[in-house]
Design a protein around this motif. Structure first.
Motif, short mmCIF file in Angstrom:
data_model
loop_
_atom_site.label_atom_id
_atom_site.label_comp_id
_atom_site.label_asym_id
_atom_site.label_seq_id
_atom_site.Cartn_x
_atom_site.Cartn_y
_atom_site.Cartn_z
N PHE A 59 0.82 -1.20 0.00
CA PHE A 59 0.00 0.00 0.00
C PHE A 59 0.87 1.26 0.00
CE2 PHE A 59 -3.64 -2.55 1.82
CZ PHE A 59 -4.47 -2.34 0.75
N ASP A 60 1.97 1.23 0.72
CA ASP A 60 2.85 2.41 0.78
C ASP A 60 3.47 2.74 -0.58
OD1 ASP A 60 2.33 2.65 3.46
OD2 ASP A 60 4.16 1.60 4.11
N GLU A 61 3.60 1.73 -1.46
CA GLU A 61 4.21 1.95 -2.77
C GLU A 61 3.22 2.53 -3.78
OE1 GLU A 61 7.31 1.69 -3.63
OE2 GLU A 61 7.98 0.98 -1.67
N LEU A 62 1.92 2.54 -3.46
CA LEU A 62 0.93 3.06 -4.39
C LEU A 62 1.00 4.58 -4.45
CD1 LEU A 62 -2.18 0.83 -3.59
CD2 LEU A 62 -0.42 0.47 -5.31
N ASN A 63 0.58 5.11 -5.59
CA ASN A 63 0.54 6.56 -5.78
C ASN A 63 -0.77 7.11 -5.22
OD1 ASN A 63 0.75 9.20 -6.59
ND2 ASN A 63 1.10 8.75 -8.76
N PRO A 64 -0.73 7.89 -4.15
CA PRO A 64 -1.98 8.40 -3.56
C PRO A 64 -2.72 9.38 -4.45
CG PRO A 64 -0.08 9.39 -2.49
CD PRO A 64 0.45 8.32 -3.39
N GLU A 65 -2.05 9.92 -5.47
CA GLU A 65 -2.72 10.86 -6.36
C GLU A 65 -3.84 10.19 -7.14
OE1 GLU A 65 0.19 12.65 -8.82
OE2 GLU A 65 1.22 13.70 -7.17
N ILE A 66 -3.67 8.90 -7.46
CA ILE A 66 -4.72 8.17 -8.17
C ILE A 66 -5.96 8.05 -7.28
CG2 ILE A 66 -5.32 5.99 -9.27
CD1 ILE A 66 -2.40 5.62 -9.95
N GLU A 67 -5.74 7.81 -5.99
CA GLU A 67 -6.86 7.71 -5.06
C GLU A 67 -7.55 9.06 -4.90
OE1 GLU A 67 -5.39 5.88 -1.44
OE2 GLU A 67 -3.85 4.85 -2.61
N ASP A 68 -6.76 10.12 -4.85
CA ASP A 68 -7.36 11.45 -4.74
C ASP A 68 -8.18 11.78 -5.98
OD1 ASP A 68 -6.14 11.75 -2.29
OD2 ASP A 68 -4.38 12.78 -3.11
N ALA A 69 -7.71 11.35 -7.14
CA ALA A 69 -8.46 11.59 -8.37
C ALA A 69 -9.79 10.84 -8.35
CB ALA A 69 -7.64 11.17 -9.58
N ALA A 70 -9.77 9.63 -7.81
CA ALA A 70 -11.01 8.85 -7.71
C ALA A 70 -11.99 9.53 -6.75
CB ALA A 70 -10.70 7.43 -7.26
N ARG A 71 -11.48 10.08 -5.66
CA ARG A 71 -12.36 10.79 -4.72
C ARG A 71 -12.96 12.03 -5.36
NH1 ARG A 71 -7.87 9.39 -1.32
NH2 ARG A 71 -8.45 7.76 0.18
N MET A 72 -12.17 12.74 -6.17
CA MET A 72 -12.68 13.93 -6.84
C MET A 72 -13.77 13.57 -7.85
SD MET A 72 -9.18 16.11 -7.45
CE MET A 72 -10.10 17.42 -8.28
N ASP A 73 -13.71 12.35 -8.38
CA ASP A 73 -14.74 11.90 -9.32
C ASP A 73 -15.98 11.38 -8.61
OD1 ASP A 73 -13.18 12.56 -11.47
OD2 ASP A 73 -12.32 10.55 -11.68
N GLY A 74 -16.00 11.43 -7.28
CA GLY A 74 -17.18 11.05 -6.53
C GLY A 74 -17.12 9.69 -5.88
N ALA A 75 -15.99 9.01 -5.94
CA ALA A 75 -15.88 7.68 -5.32
C ALA A 75 -15.75 7.82 -3.81
CB ALA A 75 -14.68 6.94 -5.90
N ASN A 76 -16.49 6.99 -3.07
CA ASN A 76 -16.37 6.99 -1.62
C ASN A 76 -15.17 6.14 -1.21
OD1 ASN A 76 -17.26 4.34 -1.97
ND2 ASN A 76 -19.38 4.84 -1.38
N GLU A 77 -14.92 6.07 0.09
CA GLU A 77 -13.74 5.35 0.58
C GLU A 77 -13.81 3.86 0.27
OE1 GLU A 77 -10.97 6.59 1.73
OE2 GLU A 77 -11.81 8.58 1.39
N ARG A 78 -15.00 3.29 0.34
CA ARG A 78 -15.13 1.86 0.01
C ARG A 78 -14.79 1.61 -1.45
NH1 ARG A 78 -20.71 -1.01 1.45
NH2 ARG A 78 -19.96 -0.36 3.50
N ARG A 79 -15.27 2.50 -2.34
CA ARG A 79 -14.95 2.35 -3.76
C ARG A 79 -13.46 2.55 -4.03
NH1 ARG A 79 -18.06 2.91 -8.42
NH2 ARG A 79 -16.81 2.11 -10.17
N VAL A 80 -12.85 3.47 -3.32
CA VAL A 80 -11.42 3.70 -3.49
C VAL A 80 -10.62 2.47 -3.06
CG1 VAL A 80 -9.45 5.05 -2.65
CG2 VAL A 80 -11.58 6.20 -3.27
N PHE A 81 -11.05 1.88 -1.96
CA PHE A 81 -10.32 0.71 -1.45
C PHE A 81 -10.47 -0.49 -2.37
CE2 PHE A 81 -10.40 -3.16 1.22
CZ PHE A 81 -9.08 -3.18 1.60
N PHE A 82 -11.73 -0.82 -2.73
CA PHE A 82 -11.97 -2.02 -3.52
C PHE A 82 -11.74 -1.82 -5.02
CE2 PHE A 82 -14.53 -3.00 0.26
CZ PHE A 82 -14.11 -4.29 0.52
N GLY A 83 -11.97 -0.62 -5.51
CA GLY A 83 -11.86 -0.39 -6.94
C GLY A 83 -10.54 0.16 -7.41
#
Length: 288
Positions: free
Chosen positions: A173-197
């Motif tokens: 998890f530490d090696e992942l780019n958090p910017e991709i997760e932030d982009a998903a949140r900006m598109d309306g994804a909730n935390e569950r969608r960010v984690f699983f998707g």
């Protein structure tokens, strides 16, 4: 600059060297497999025999044994032990990965004050050898009625595998780019969608590596399986120990046959996950 032919020769040299090293490491396993096809005389021959007439009698004896009282061959309990090993190891490792992945994501993305201290405390549960804690665990199992049950040994293996899973999965998890997760949140994804998707699909290789390592550790465990399982819940390592000794000594052919069958599931799982395993153990080593 080296010419292509010179590079090719160097590659063949390194390949041959790697093959020889691999043969040295694999030779004990190969010798066990060969011993499984030897008669008792060939297995005890001095000097050792590399060429012999193979026999399947050892594998037959794993599943059927001669009974003097009944006057015929009777089925052994090895299939039950084999099922117990698969069920206990697979279930405990799966539970450890599920719980460990959730905890690792929390430690990686939502660190608390003293996060490293908590991780160190979790790791300390794996620092002590199992024999140190066997007495309190044995008494706890007797008081709770878990001794000799499937869920007792499964919960114990799960507890011992969770720290390993947390530390290993957190590194992915530490090696992942958090910017991709932030982009998903900006598109309306909730935390569950960010984690699983978003996060989980990127660390499937790491989960495969964690599963294989955890399975090997649990598959080969002997001490807890010997003392905390019952007649119906014994695993294959306990069955191996029961084949040693007796009036005629150790039947090395029978023992080698059990070990050979015991190695098959690990080889199959490792082969099926070899691509994911290679990506998992090298995850984060190459910067893009």
């Amino acid at each position: 600059m080296a010419r292509p032919r010179e590079i090719g020769k160097a590659g063949w040299g390194w390949t041959l060297f790697a093959g020889l090293i691999s043969l040295v490491y694999f030779f004990p396993v190969l010798w066990i497999v060969l011993t499984a096809f030897k008669t008792r005389t060939d297995a005890l021959a001095v000097p050792a025999k590399l060429f012999f007439t193979p026999t399947m009698q050892n594998f037959i004896n794993v599943f059927y044994r001669e009974s003097i009282t009944a006057g015929a061959a009777q089925a052994t309990e090895f299939p039950l032990y084999f099922f117990n090993s698969i069920f206990v190891s697979g279930t405990s490792v799966a539970l450890a990965i599920v719980l460990g992945t959730l905890a690792a994501y929390a430690f990686s993305r939502y660190p608390l004050r003293g996060n490293d201290t908590y991780l160190f405390i979790i790791l300390t549960t794996r620092m002590m050898p199992p024999i140190v804690v066997i007495i309190p665990i044995f008494l706890m199992f007797r008081l709770t009625g878990l001794s000799g049950s499937y869920w007792g040994i499964i919960l114990l293996y799960t507890a011992f595998n969770i720290p390993f899973s947390i530390w290993l999965v957190k590194s992915f998890f530490d090696e992942l780019n958090p910017e991709i997760e932030d982009a998903a949140r900006m598109d309306g994804a909730n935390e569950r969608r960010v984690f699983f998707g978003v996060c989980l699909p990127q660390i499937l290789a790491g989960l495969a590596a964690t599963f294989v390592f955890g399975l090997i550790l649990t598959w080969n465990e002997f001490l807890f399986a010997l003392l905390l399982t019952g007649v119906e819940t014994r695993t294959v390592p306990v069955a191996m120990a029961r084949t040693m000794g007796g009036e005629v000594g150790v039947d090395y052919g029978l023992l080698a046959a059990i070990v050979t069958l015991f190695l098959v599931p690990i080889f199959i799982v490792t082969y099926l996950l070899q691509n994911q395993l290679l990506r998992g153990v090298t995850f984060g080593t190459v910067k893009k």
